[in-house]
Design a protein around this motif. Structure first.
Motif, PDB file in Angstrom:
ATOM      1  N   PHE A 299      19.013  30.362  75.084  1.00 46.53           N
ATOM      2  CA  PHE A 299      18.549  29.937  76.400  1.00 46.53           C
ATOM      3  C   PHE A 299      19.531  28.940  77.021  1.00 46.53           C
ATOM      4  O   PHE A 299      19.898  29.063  78.189  1.00 46.53           O
ATOM      5  N   VAL A 300      19.996  27.981  76.230  1.00 49.07           N
ATOM      6  CA  VAL A 300      20.939  26.980  76.733  1.00 49.07           C
ATOM      7  C   VAL A 300      22.270  27.626  77.085  1.00 49.07           C
ATOM      8  O   VAL A 300      22.866  27.339  78.124  1.00 49.07           O
ATOM      9  N   MET A 301      22.744  28.523  76.226  1.00 50.22           N
ATOM     10  CA  MET A 301      24.018  29.186  76.514  1.00 50.22           C
ATOM     11  C   MET A 301      23.907  30.092  77.740  1.00 50.22           C
ATOM     12  O   MET A 301      24.839  30.170  78.536  1.00 50.22           O
ATOM     13  N   GLY A 302      22.784  30.749  77.892  1.00 47.31           N
ATOM     14  CA  GLY A 302      22.566  31.548  79.102  1.00 47.31           C
ATOM     15  C   GLY A 302      22.506  30.674  80.334  1.00 47.31           C
ATOM     16  O   GLY A 302      22.988  31.040  81.408  1.00 47.31           O
ATOM     17  N   GLY A 303      21.934  29.489  80.185  1.00 51.98           N
ATOM     18  CA  GLY A 303      21.886  28.541  81.298  1.00 51.98           C
ATOM     19  C   GLY A 303      23.264  28.067  81.702  1.00 51.98           C
ATOM     20  O   GLY A 303      23.589  27.993  82.895  1.00 51.98           O
ATOM     21  N   ALA A 304      24.098  27.772  80.712  1.00 57.03           N
ATOM     22  CA  ALA A 304      25.466  27.337  81.012  1.00 57.03           C
ATOM     23  C   ALA A 304      26.252  28.455  81.687  1.00 57.03           C
ATOM     24  O   ALA A 304      27.116  28.199  82.527  1.00 57.03           O
ATOM     25  N   GLU A 305      25.941  29.670  81.321  1.00 58.90           N
ATOM     26  CA  GLU A 305      26.605  30.822  81.939  1.00 58.90           C
ATOM     27  C   GLU A 305      26.218  30.937  83.405  1.00 58.90           C
ATOM     28  O   GLU A 305      27.067  31.170  84.267  1.00 58.90           O
ATOM     29  N   LEU A 306      24.951  30.776  83.717  1.00 60.47           N
ATOM     30  CA  LEU A 306      24.441  31.081  85.048  1.00 60.47           C
ATOM     31  C   LEU A 306      24.286  29.872  85.962  1.00 60.47           C
ATOM     32  O   LEU A 306      24.082  30.043  87.162  1.00 60.47           O
ATOM     33  N   LEU A 307      24.384  28.685  85.428  1.00 61.79           N
ATOM     34  CA  LEU A 307      24.244  27.485  86.245  1.00 61.79           C
ATOM     35  C   LEU A 307      25.334  27.430  87.312  1.00 61.79           C
ATOM     36  O   LEU A 307      25.106  26.971  88.421  1.00 61.79           O
ATOM     37  N   VAL A 308      26.488  27.932  86.978  1.00 58.37           N
ATOM     38  CA  VAL A 308      27.626  27.921  87.891  1.00 58.37           C
ATOM     39  C   VAL A 308      27.338  28.728  89.157  1.00 58.37           C
ATOM     40  O   VAL A 308      27.799  28.384  90.242  1.00 58.37           O
ATOM     41  N   VAL A 309      26.569  29.798  89.015  1.00 63.77           N
ATOM     42  CA  VAL A 309      26.310  30.688  90.145  1.00 63.77           C
ATOM     43  C   VAL A 309      25.675  29.928  91.312  1.00 63.77           C
ATOM     44  O   VAL A 309      26.039  30.145  92.462  1.00 63.77           O
TER      45      VAL A 309
ATOM     46  N   LEU B 193      28.406  26.599  68.247  1.00 64.68           N
ATOM     47  CA  LEU B 193      27.948  25.445  69.030  1.00 64.68           C
ATOM     48  C   LEU B 193      29.029  24.372  69.115  1.00 64.68           C
ATOM     49  O   LEU B 193      29.199  23.735  70.158  1.00 64.68           O
ATOM     50  N   VAL B 194      29.766  24.183  68.020  1.00 62.72           N
ATOM     51  CA  VAL B 194      30.845  23.190  68.004  1.00 62.72           C
ATOM     52  C   VAL B 194      31.953  23.586  68.982  1.00 62.72           C
ATOM     53  O   VAL B 194      32.571  22.728  69.598  1.00 62.72           O
ATOM     54  N   LEU B 195      32.199  24.850  69.166  1.00 62.56           N
ATOM     55  CA  LEU B 195      33.169  25.320  70.152  1.00 62.56           C
ATOM     56  C   LEU B 195      32.585  25.263  71.566  1.00 62.56           C
ATOM     57  O   LEU B 195      33.278  24.902  72.514  1.00 62.56           O
ATOM     58  N   PHE B 196      31.322  25.576  71.688  1.00 63.98           N
ATOM     59  CA  PHE B 196      30.663  25.660  72.984  1.00 63.98           C
ATOM     60  C   PHE B 196      30.492  24.283  73.646  1.00 63.98           C
ATOM     61  O   PHE B 196      30.788  24.123  74.837  1.00 63.98           O
ATOM     62  N   ILE B 197      30.035  23.312  72.893  1.00 59.57           N
ATOM     63  CA  ILE B 197      29.729  21.995  73.477  1.00 59.57           C
ATOM     64  C   ILE B 197      30.978  21.291  73.998  1.00 59.57           C
ATOM     65  O   ILE B 197      31.018  20.894  75.167  1.00 59.57           O
TER      66      ILE B 197
ATOM     67  N   ALA C 146      35.161  21.258  80.488  1.00 59.57           N
ATOM     68  CA  ALA C 146      34.993  21.936  81.773  1.00 59.57           C
ATOM     69  C   ALA C 146      34.394  21.000  82.818  1.00 59.57           C
ATOM     70  O   ALA C 146      34.844  20.963  83.964  1.00 59.57           O
ATOM     71  N   VAL C 147      33.416  20.227  82.426  1.00 57.67           N
ATOM     72  CA  VAL C 147      32.777  19.297  83.365  1.00 57.67           C
ATOM     73  C   VAL C 147      33.749  18.196  83.781  1.00 57.67           C
ATOM     74  O   VAL C 147      33.783  17.785  84.936  1.00 57.67           O
ATOM     75  N   ALA C 148      34.569  17.740  82.847  1.00 57.88           N
ATOM     76  CA  ALA C 148      35.493  16.644  83.128  1.00 57.88           C
ATOM     77  C   ALA C 148      36.771  17.095  83.830  1.00 57.88           C
ATOM     78  O   ALA C 148      37.499  16.270  84.379  1.00 57.88           O
ATOM     79  N   SER C 149      37.050  18.389  83.827  1.00 57.36           N
ATOM     80  CA  SER C 149      38.325  18.858  84.385  1.00 57.36           C
ATOM     81  C   SER C 149      38.307  18.824  85.904  1.00 57.36           C
ATOM     82  O   SER C 149      37.275  18.968  86.542  1.00 57.36           O
ATOM     83  N   THR C 150      39.484  18.624  86.450  1.00 54.21           N
ATOM     84  CA  THR C 150      39.632  18.644  87.905  1.00 54.21           C
ATOM     85  C   THR C 150      40.513  19.803  88.351  1.00 54.21           C
ATOM     86  O   THR C 150      40.635  20.044  89.539  1.00 54.21           O
TER      87      THR C 150
ATOM     88  N   THR D  17      34.146  29.148  76.250  1.00 53.78           N
ATOM     89  CA  THR D  17      32.704  28.979  76.058  1.00 53.78           C
ATOM     90  C   THR D  17      31.989  30.325  76.119  1.00 53.78           C
ATOM     91  O   THR D  17      30.987  30.525  75.438  1.00 53.78           O
ATOM     92  N   GLY D  18      32.508  31.259  76.896  1.00 56.85           N
ATOM     93  CA  GLY D  18      31.948  32.611  76.913  1.00 56.85           C
ATOM     94  C   GLY D  18      32.122  33.290  75.562  1.00 56.85           C
ATOM     95  O   GLY D  18      31.206  33.946  75.057  1.00 56.85           O
ATOM     96  N   ALA D  19      33.296  33.130  74.966  1.00 61.71           N
ATOM     97  CA  ALA D  19      33.538  33.708  73.641  1.00 61.71           C
ATOM     98  C   ALA D  19      32.621  33.079  72.593  1.00 61.71           C
ATOM     99  O   ALA D  19      32.067  33.772  71.733  1.00 61.71           O
ATOM    100  N   ALA D  20      32.434  31.754  72.678  1.00 64.02           N
ATOM    101  CA  ALA D  20      31.532  31.073  71.740  1.00 64.02           C
ATOM    102  C   ALA D  20      30.095  31.551  71.924  1.00 64.02           C
ATOM    103  O   ALA D  20      29.366  31.744  70.944  1.00 64.02           O
ATOM    104  N   ALA D  21      29.696  31.770  73.169  1.00 64.28           N
ATOM    105  CA  ALA D  21      28.342  32.275  73.430  1.00 64.28           C
ATOM    106  C   ALA D  21      28.180  33.689  72.895  1.00 64.28           C
ATOM    107  O   ALA D  21      27.132  34.047  72.358  1.00 64.28           O
ATOM    108  N   GLY D  22      29.210  34.507  73.025  1.00 67.99           N
ATOM    109  CA  GLY D  22      29.156  35.858  72.473  1.00 67.99           C
ATOM    110  C   GLY D  22      29.027  35.848  70.969  1.00 67.99           C
ATOM    111  O   GLY D  22      28.276  36.643  70.387  1.00 67.99           O
ATOM    112  N   LEU D  23      29.752  34.945  70.326  1.00 75.50           N
ATOM    113  CA  LEU D  23      29.639  34.790  68.869  1.00 75.50           C
ATOM    114  C   LEU D  23      28.234  34.338  68.488  1.00 75.50           C
ATOM    115  O   LEU D  23      27.628  34.870  67.558  1.00 75.50           O
ATOM    116  N   TYR D  24      27.707  33.365  69.207  1.00 79.68           N
ATOM    117  CA  TYR D  24      26.362  32.861  68.919  1.00 79.68           C
ATOM    118  C   TYR D  24      25.321  33.961  69.097  1.00 79.68           C
ATOM    119  O   TYR D  24      24.437  34.144  68.258  1.00 79.68           O
ATOM    120  N   ASP D  25      25.427  34.707  70.190  1.00 83.29           N
ATOM    121  CA  ASP D  25      24.464  35.777  70.462  1.00 83.29           C
ATOM    122  C   ASP D  25      24.452  36.820  69.350  1.00 83.29           C
ATOM    123  O   ASP D  25      23.394  37.197  68.844  1.00 83.29           O
TER     124      ASP D  25
END
Length: 171
Positions: free
Chosen positions: A25-35, A87-91, A97-101, A113-121
């Motif tokens: 659920f959290v990884m799906g949220g991180a995926e779609l929050l950007v939209v 999770l260690v790769l994802f977080i 990503a949040v800190a980058s400009t 993070t997409g690759a980490a989410a795919g591994l987790y899934d």
């Protein structure tokens, strides 16, 4: 005594399932929050909204190609270790990503993070199906499967509402 042991095993199984569900659920949220905040992100990054849409595509490509690759590379490892590793790769990937400009750094973070989410899934599905016998497999897999849909229904409208941007497109 047998009932207590079975009851403890059932509680443990429910915790495992709940943990898998929460992670997806959290990884799906991180995926779609950007939209929901693409217009805001585009303005902050100094790119067009359509270019910012590449952030969604890059995550999806990381999920589609990096996830199976990482899954194949970690297939023989302990599943708990793989889940924690994802999770260690994802977080940190999301923290960077949040800190980058820069847009380029953000694209790389989204792919990782997409690759980490795919591994987790993939690992979560494997754990869910292995935790039960064939008769109870659907009981384990059915709550894990719609996590992405649930996160889409929760996170994308919420982010759009919070940004004040695309909120008008949601009913």
């Amino acid at each position: 005594m047998g009932t207590q042991a079975g009851s403890r095993g059932g509680r443990r199984s429910n915790r495992v399932l709940g943990t898998l569900f929460l992670g997806m659920f959290v990884m799906g949220g991180a995926e779609l929050l950007v939209v929901g905040v693409l217009d805001v992100m585009a303005g902050d990054l100094g790119v067009s909204v359509s270019s910012a849409g590449a952030l969604v595509t890059t995550y999806a490509l990381g999920l589609a190609f990096g996830g199976p690759l990482l899954t194949a590379l970690t297939m023989r490892l302990d599943k708990r270790t793989v889940l924690v590793g994802a999770l260690v790769l994802f977080i940190p990937g999301n923290v960077v990503a949040v800190a980058s400009t820069g847009f380029g750094v953000l694209l790389v973070c989204r792919a990782l993070t997409g690759a980490a989410a795919g591994l987790y899934d993939a690992t979560a599905f494997a754990v869910a199906s292995c935790r039960s016998g064939p008769a109870a497999r659907s009981r384990w897999s059915s709550p894990v499967s719609p996590c992405r849909l649930r996160s889409a229904c929760r996170w994308a409208p919420w982010s759009a509402t919070c940004s004040g941007g695309a909120a008008r497109s949601w009913p």
